[in-house]
Design a protein around this motif. Structure first.
Motif, PDB file in Angstrom:
ATOM      1  N   ALA A 168      -5.397   6.682  11.890  1.00  0.00           N
ATOM      2  CA  ALA A 168      -4.040   6.685  11.339  1.00  0.00           C
ATOM      3  C   ALA A 168      -3.090   5.908  12.239  1.00  0.00           C
ATOM      4  CB  ALA A 168      -3.545   8.123  11.155  1.00  0.00           C
ATOM      5  N   TYR A 169      -3.235   6.098  13.538  1.00  0.00           N
ATOM      6  CA  TYR A 169      -2.376   5.375  14.477  1.00  0.00           C
ATOM      7  C   TYR A 169      -2.602   3.863  14.370  1.00  0.00           C
ATOM      8  CZ  TYR A 169      -0.573   3.350  18.742  1.00  0.00           C
ATOM      9  OH  TYR A 169       0.091   2.541  19.630  1.00  0.00           O
ATOM     10  N   LEU A 170      -3.859   3.450  14.358  1.00  0.00           N
ATOM     11  CA  LEU A 170      -4.164   2.021  14.254  1.00  0.00           C
ATOM     12  C   LEU A 170      -3.666   1.430  12.934  1.00  0.00           C
ATOM     13  CD1 LEU A 170      -7.779   1.939  15.749  1.00  0.00           C
ATOM     14  CD2 LEU A 170      -5.693   1.017  16.780  1.00  0.00           C
ATOM     15  N   ALA A 171      -3.883   2.148  11.831  1.00  0.00           N
ATOM     16  CA  ALA A 171      -3.412   1.665  10.531  1.00  0.00           C
ATOM     17  C   ALA A 171      -1.894   1.539  10.530  1.00  0.00           C
ATOM     18  CB  ALA A 171      -3.879   2.602   9.421  1.00  0.00           C
ATOM     19  N   PHE A 172      -1.202   2.532  11.081  1.00  0.00           N
ATOM     20  CA  PHE A 172       0.264   2.497  11.151  1.00  0.00           C
ATOM     21  C   PHE A 172       0.738   1.327  11.999  1.00  0.00           C
ATOM     22  CE2 PHE A 172       4.154   3.703  13.432  1.00  0.00           C
ATOM     23  CZ  PHE A 172       5.017   3.891  12.359  1.00  0.00           C
ATOM     24  N   ASP A 173       0.125   1.144  13.149  1.00  0.00           N
ATOM     25  CA  ASP A 173       0.517   0.078  14.070  1.00  0.00           C
ATOM     26  C   ASP A 173       0.314  -1.305  13.445  1.00  0.00           C
ATOM     27  OD1 ASP A 173       1.559  -0.658  16.623  1.00  0.00           O
ATOM     28  OD2 ASP A 173      -0.463  -1.206  17.274  1.00  0.00           O
ATOM     29  N   PHE A 174      -0.841  -1.516  12.846  1.00  0.00           N
ATOM     30  CA  PHE A 174      -1.114  -2.820  12.231  1.00  0.00           C
ATOM     31  C   PHE A 174      -0.291  -3.037  10.965  1.00  0.00           C
ATOM     32  CE2 PHE A 174      -4.773  -2.865  15.071  1.00  0.00           C
ATOM     33  CZ  PHE A 174      -4.754  -4.190  15.489  1.00  0.00           C
ATOM     34  N   ALA A 175       0.009  -1.966  10.234  1.00  0.00           N
ATOM     35  CA  ALA A 175       0.893  -2.090   9.066  1.00  0.00           C
ATOM     36  C   ALA A 175       2.282  -2.540   9.513  1.00  0.00           C
ATOM     37  CB  ALA A 175       0.972  -0.771   8.304  1.00  0.00           C
ATOM     38  N   ASN A 176       2.780  -1.964  10.598  1.00  0.00           N
ATOM     39  CA  ASN A 176       4.084  -2.386  11.128  1.00  0.00           C
ATOM     40  C   ASN A 176       4.052  -3.841  11.564  1.00  0.00           C
ATOM     41  OD1 ASN A 176       5.497  -0.044  10.714  1.00  0.00           O
ATOM     42  ND2 ASN A 176       5.131   0.751  12.762  1.00  0.00           N
ATOM     43  N   TYR A 177       3.001  -4.224  12.242  1.00  0.00           N
ATOM     44  CA  TYR A 177       2.884  -5.603  12.722  1.00  0.00           C
ATOM     45  C   TYR A 177       2.827  -6.592  11.556  1.00  0.00           C
ATOM     46  CZ  TYR A 177       0.869  -9.853  14.631  1.00  0.00           C
ATOM     47  OH  TYR A 177       0.632 -11.168  14.946  1.00  0.00           O
TER      48      TYR A 177
ATOM     49  N   ILE B  73      -0.508 -11.219   3.644  1.00  0.00           N
ATOM     50  CA  ILE B  73       0.008 -10.416   4.762  1.00  0.00           C
ATOM     51  C   ILE B  73       0.724  -9.196   4.209  1.00  0.00           C
ATOM     52  CG2 ILE B  73       1.585 -10.402   6.742  1.00  0.00           C
ATOM     53  CD1 ILE B  73       1.015 -13.456   6.955  1.00  0.00           C
ATOM     54  N   ASN B  74       1.505  -9.389   3.156  1.00  0.00           N
ATOM     55  CA  ASN B  74       2.195  -8.277   2.517  1.00  0.00           C
ATOM     56  C   ASN B  74       1.200  -7.290   1.922  1.00  0.00           C
ATOM     57  OD1 ASN B  74       4.578  -6.924   1.657  1.00  0.00           O
ATOM     58  ND2 ASN B  74       4.377  -7.844  -0.357  1.00  0.00           N
ATOM     59  N   SER B  75       0.149  -7.799   1.306  1.00  0.00           N
ATOM     60  CA  SER B  75      -0.889  -6.936   0.743  1.00  0.00           C
ATOM     61  C   SER B  75      -1.607  -6.146   1.838  1.00  0.00           C
ATOM     62  CB  SER B  75      -1.913  -7.771  -0.031  1.00  0.00           C
ATOM     63  OG  SER B  75      -1.292  -8.398  -1.127  1.00  0.00           O
ATOM     64  N   ALA B  76      -1.826  -6.772   2.982  1.00  0.00           N
ATOM     65  CA  ALA B  76      -2.473  -6.086   4.100  1.00  0.00           C
ATOM     66  C   ALA B  76      -1.609  -4.925   4.590  1.00  0.00           C
ATOM     67  CB  ALA B  76      -2.746  -7.061   5.244  1.00  0.00           C
ATOM     68  N   GLU B  77      -0.302  -5.140   4.637  1.00  0.00           N
ATOM     69  CA  GLU B  77       0.600  -4.054   5.051  1.00  0.00           C
ATOM     70  C   GLU B  77       0.463  -2.865   4.098  1.00  0.00           C
ATOM     71  OE1 GLU B  77       5.319  -3.031   5.696  1.00  0.00           O
ATOM     72  OE2 GLU B  77       4.759  -4.814   4.560  1.00  0.00           O
ATOM     73  N   ASP B  78       0.446  -3.130   2.794  1.00  0.00           N
ATOM     74  CA  ASP B  78       0.294  -2.061   1.808  1.00  0.00           C
ATOM     75  C   ASP B  78      -1.037  -1.334   1.976  1.00  0.00           C
ATOM     76  OD1 ASP B  78       2.763  -2.657   0.707  1.00  0.00           O
ATOM     77  OD2 ASP B  78       1.916  -3.867  -0.922  1.00  0.00           O
ATOM     78  N   ALA B  79      -2.115  -2.087   2.131  1.00  0.00           N
ATOM     79  CA  ALA B  79      -3.440  -1.481   2.276  1.00  0.00           C
ATOM     80  C   ALA B  79      -3.521  -0.627   3.540  1.00  0.00           C
ATOM     81  CB  ALA B  79      -4.518  -2.568   2.304  1.00  0.00           C
ATOM     82  N   LEU B  80      -2.938  -1.113   4.621  1.00  0.00           N
ATOM     83  CA  LEU B  80      -2.963  -0.351   5.863  1.00  0.00           C
ATOM     84  C   LEU B  80      -2.136   0.930   5.742  1.00  0.00           C
ATOM     85  CD1 LEU B  80      -2.734  -3.345   8.322  1.00  0.00           C
ATOM     86  CD2 LEU B  80      -4.618  -1.706   8.205  1.00  0.00           C
ATOM     87  N   GLY B  81      -1.042   0.866   5.015  1.00  0.00           N
ATOM     88  CA  GLY B  81      -0.243   2.066   4.773  1.00  0.00           C
ATOM     89  C   GLY B  81      -1.033   3.104   3.992  1.00  0.00           C
TER      90      GLY B  81
END
Length: 98
Positions: free
Chosen positions: A65-74, A27-35
């Motif tokens: 960019a919006y979707l990546a930002f939103d899912f990174a936050n989630y 999950i942490n890795s997904a946040e980084d990748a989405l960022g």
């Protein structure tokens, strides 16, 4: 029936085959990748700005960019919540595995 910290850790390892912290690490890795993905989209937006022929590309990149930002936050929020619960139960320390 309340489980001890060791029983909870053992149950997680038995269920998922990994230490609890390793279970939530993707999950942490997904946040980084989405960022990083968000940064790529922002670069596309900036490169496409001012060029009328690239308007559609710019708009698609803005949505990406919006979707990546939103899912990174989630995903970041979920990771922090799960890690906090593991820390509260004494299963992991804030700096790594117990």
């Amino acid at each position: 029936m309340d489980l001890t910290t060791d029983q909870m850790k053992d149950a997680c390892e038995k269920l998922f085959g990994d230490h609890p912290e390793d279970v939530i690490e993707p999950i942490n890795s997904a946040e980084d990748a989405l960022g990083q993905l968000m940064e790529i989209f922002h670069t596309i937006v900036n490169e496409a700005s001012g060029n009328i022929e690239c308007l559609r590309i710019k708009r698609l990149a803005e949505v990406g960019a919006y979707l990546a930002f939103d899912f990174a936050n989630y995903t970041g929020s979920r990771y922090e919540t799960m890690l906090e619960r593991l820390v509260e139960q004494g299963i992991v320390s804030k700096r790594g595995k117990v």
